[in-house]
Design a protein around this motif. Structure first.
Motif, PDB file in Angstrom:
ATOM      1  N   PRO A  38      29.861  13.953  13.277  1.00  0.00           N
ATOM      2  CA  PRO A  38      29.193  14.805  12.289  1.00  0.00           C
ATOM      3  C   PRO A  38      27.917  15.438  12.839  1.00  0.00           C
ATOM      4  O   PRO A  38      27.605  16.596  12.524  1.00  0.00           O
ATOM      5  N   GLU A  39      27.191  14.687  13.666  1.00  0.00           N
ATOM      6  CA  GLU A  39      25.951  15.217  14.241  1.00  0.00           C
ATOM      7  C   GLU A  39      26.234  16.398  15.161  1.00  0.00           C
ATOM      8  O   GLU A  39      25.538  17.426  15.111  1.00  0.00           O
ATOM      9  N   MET A  40      27.271  16.263  16.004  1.00  0.00           N
ATOM     10  CA  MET A  40      27.595  17.362  16.912  1.00  0.00           C
ATOM     11  C   MET A  40      28.195  18.537  16.147  1.00  0.00           C
ATOM     12  O   MET A  40      27.944  19.704  16.489  1.00  0.00           O
ATOM     13  N   GLN A  41      28.947  18.266  15.101  1.00  0.00           N
ATOM     14  CA  GLN A  41      29.471  19.353  14.271  1.00  0.00           C
ATOM     15  C   GLN A  41      28.327  20.152  13.652  1.00  0.00           C
ATOM     16  O   GLN A  41      28.385  21.384  13.571  1.00  0.00           O
ATOM     17  N   ALA A  42      27.286  19.435  13.251  1.00  0.00           N
ATOM     18  CA  ALA A  42      26.120  20.110  12.674  1.00  0.00           C
ATOM     19  C   ALA A  42      25.419  20.971  13.716  1.00  0.00           C
ATOM     20  O   ALA A  42      24.941  22.082  13.412  1.00  0.00           O
ATOM     21  N   GLU A  43      25.369  20.473  14.965  1.00  0.00           N
ATOM     22  CA  GLU A  43      24.753  21.254  16.040  1.00  0.00           C
ATOM     23  C   GLU A  43      25.553  22.524  16.300  1.00  0.00           C
ATOM     24  O   GLU A  43      24.987  23.609  16.470  1.00  0.00           O
ATOM     25  N   MET A  44      26.863  22.395  16.347  1.00  0.00           N
ATOM     26  CA  MET A  44      27.708  23.561  16.601  1.00  0.00           C
ATOM     27  C   MET A  44      27.616  24.564  15.452  1.00  0.00           C
ATOM     28  O   MET A  44      27.638  25.777  15.677  1.00  0.00           O
ATOM     29  N   LYS A  45      27.497  24.081  14.222  1.00  0.00           N
ATOM     30  CA  LYS A  45      27.423  24.975  13.062  1.00  0.00           C
ATOM     31  C   LYS A  45      26.185  25.863  13.106  1.00  0.00           C
ATOM     32  O   LYS A  45      26.155  26.962  12.543  1.00  0.00           O
ATOM     33  N   LYS A  46      25.148  25.408  13.826  1.00  0.00           N
ATOM     34  CA  LYS A  46      23.935  26.214  13.955  1.00  0.00           C
ATOM     35  C   LYS A  46      24.208  27.561  14.621  1.00  0.00           C
ATOM     36  O   LYS A  46      23.426  28.506  14.485  1.00  0.00           O
ATOM     37  N   ILE A  47      25.314  27.647  15.355  1.00  0.00           N
ATOM     38  CA  ILE A  47      25.669  28.907  16.013  1.00  0.00           C
ATOM     39  C   ILE A  47      25.834  30.013  14.979  1.00  0.00           C
ATOM     40  O   ILE A  47      25.559  31.187  15.258  1.00  0.00           O
ATOM     41  N   GLU A  48      26.248  29.641  13.763  1.00  0.00           N
ATOM     42  CA  GLU A  48      26.397  30.637  12.702  1.00  0.00           C
ATOM     43  C   GLU A  48      25.071  31.330  12.402  1.00  0.00           C
ATOM     44  O   GLU A  48      25.047  32.448  11.905  1.00  0.00           O
ATOM     45  N   GLY A  49      23.965  30.646  12.720  1.00  0.00           N
ATOM     46  CA  GLY A  49      22.642  31.199  12.445  1.00  0.00           C
ATOM     47  C   GLY A  49      22.015  31.920  13.623  1.00  0.00           C
ATOM     48  O   GLY A  49      20.796  32.205  13.614  1.00  0.00           O
ATOM     49  N   CYS A  50      22.820  32.221  14.656  1.00  0.00           N
ATOM     50  CA  CYS A  50      22.295  32.956  15.819  1.00  0.00           C
ATOM     51  C   CYS A  50      21.619  34.245  15.356  1.00  0.00           C
ATOM     52  O   CYS A  50      22.190  35.025  14.589  1.00  0.00           O
ATOM     53  N   LEU A  51      20.415  34.468  15.842  1.00  0.00           N
ATOM     54  CA  LEU A  51      19.624  35.625  15.424  1.00  0.00           C
ATOM     55  C   LEU A  51      19.980  36.895  16.185  1.00  0.00           C
ATOM     56  O   LEU A  51      19.536  37.987  15.814  1.00  0.00           O
ATOM     57  N   GLY A  52      20.725  36.742  17.254  1.00  0.00           N
ATOM     58  CA  GLY A  52      21.036  37.905  18.076  1.00  0.00           C
ATOM     59  C   GLY A  52      19.815  38.501  18.748  1.00  0.00           C
ATOM     60  O   GLY A  52      19.788  39.690  19.076  1.00  0.00           O
ATOM     61  N   CYS A  53      18.803  37.662  18.963  1.00  0.00           N
ATOM     62  CA  CYS A  53      17.540  38.165  19.511  1.00  0.00           C
ATOM     63  C   CYS A  53      17.609  38.482  21.003  1.00  0.00           C
ATOM     64  O   CYS A  53      16.800  39.246  21.523  1.00  0.00           O
ATOM     65  N   GLY A  54      18.554  37.864  21.691  1.00  0.00           N
ATOM     66  CA  GLY A  54      18.725  38.148  23.116  1.00  0.00           C
ATOM     67  C   GLY A  54      17.806  37.381  24.042  1.00  0.00           C
ATOM     68  O   GLY A  54      17.859  37.556  25.260  1.00  0.00           O
TER      69      GLY A  54
END
Length: 342
Positions: A292-308
């Motif tokens: 569950p902890e690693m799933q939560a880490e991977m889910k953060k990708i959904e919040g990528c800001l695209g800042c570069g």
């Protein structure tokens, strides 16, 4: 095991050296034990850096009173002469020594030269005149910068990522160093953990007469594996060559080495793990990647800001946001049972 001479430095050591970045993650007592065991087992070259938190201090404690028996390399990420001298004095203090065998510019984004206006190369020359360093080296991650460094003829050693996943152009870089009588120190010989068969990695390195691999070591089991090759060094044979060929077909191309230079991420994404999750699941299948902890880490990708920012800092010029996206898609397929892992 063959002895390697690092070009014009004259430093000659077994082709099996200690990379001290990982020991920042273990206790001082354990790190000192590892370092001393490495020496007992035949290792003589130890590479650290000012940026590796307390790694220098641990190396200094391990070899106090026996300074002349080992070669110590460290690095500075300084960008100004003032910072250079501050880093050097700190490193000398931490390492409990009055000289450093090989002092390197760390992860250089340019080839420092005399008269280039930065004053950085002049600092190296002055430190050498003062006897505080014995040889001048540099590390780089970008190939075009490494090639410029070799052509400059200004440095005695180059440290650069090199493994059996390296390109033909990178092998040509190694040959250029040999022709220039320049020492070549191979970092990331396991490609950031993607290579998981050490004898194949060692057999590949042993083909080169002037390449010194520094293996990142954190555990006794890892160390003993490398030390076992001191007496019985793996050599390239048909079976290992076929194995490496298969590895190259699977892994050559754009992949994250896990170096972490892109961090921290403003969206708190653990990029150096998440951007290579697909490969890690295939090569080191483990339920640890699916917690569950690693799933939560991977889910953060959904919040990528695209800042570069990650792309700007990536020494391998990777399209990190795209890698994150692809790895997240693969990961969700594993969670959904569409793709099986062991």
């Amino acid at each position: 095991m063959k002895q390697i001479t690092l070009g014009k430095t004259g430093i000659t050591v077994p082709q099996n050296a200690f990379g001290a970045l990982p020991i920042q993650r273990v206790s001082r007592e354990y790190a000192v034990k590892l370092l001393r065991r490495a020496y007992e087992g035949g290792m003589r070259f130890f590479d650290t850096a000012r940026a590796y938190s307390d790694s220098e201090e641990k190396v200094g404690e391990a070899f106090a009173g026996m300074r002349d028996k080992v070669y110590i390399a460290t690095k500075t990420g300084a960008k100004t002469p003032e910072e250079f001298w501050a880093h050097l004095e700190t490193s000398l203090k931490n390492l409990r020594t009055d000289y450093i065998d090989l002092y390197q510019f760390h992860c250089a984004d340019q080839c420092y030269r005399p008269g280039d206006g930065t004053g950085m190369y002049e600092c190296m020359e002055e430190a050498k005149r003062q006897g505080k360093i014995r040889h001048i080296g540099i590390t780089a991650h970008k190939l075009y910068i490494a090639e410029e460094i070799v052509k400059s003829g200004l440095y005695e050693t180059l440290q650069y990522p090199f493994s059996y996943l390296s390109s033909q152009r990178e092998e040509e870089l190694v040959e250029s160093c040999r022709e220039a009588d320049m020492g070549f120190i191979a970092m990331k010989g396991l490609a950031g953990g993607l290579i998981n068969r050490s004898e194949a990695a060692m057999a590949f390195m042993s083909q080169f007469e002037q390449v010194l691999p520094i293996w990142g070591i954190q555990k006794e089991t890892e160390l003993e594996e490398w030390l076992s090759y001191m007496e019985h060094t793996p050599e390239m044979n048909g079976e290992i060559a076929a194995f490496i060929s298969g590895e190259q077909k699977e892994l050559t191309g754009e992949f994250c080495r896990g170096c972490g230079y892109c961090m921290p991420c403003p969206a708190d994404i653990q990029i150096n793990t998440c951007a290579r999750m697909s490969l890690m699941l295939r090569r080191a299948p483990s339920q640890a990647w699916l917690t569950p902890e690693m799933q939560a880490e991977m889910k953060k990708i959904e919040g990528c800001l695209g800042c570069g920012q990650c792309m700007e800092k990536c020494p391998y010029d990777l399209n990190t946001p795209e890698l994150l996206k692809k790895n997240y898609e693969d990961y969700r397929k594993v969670l959904a049972g569409e793709v099986k892992v062991q």
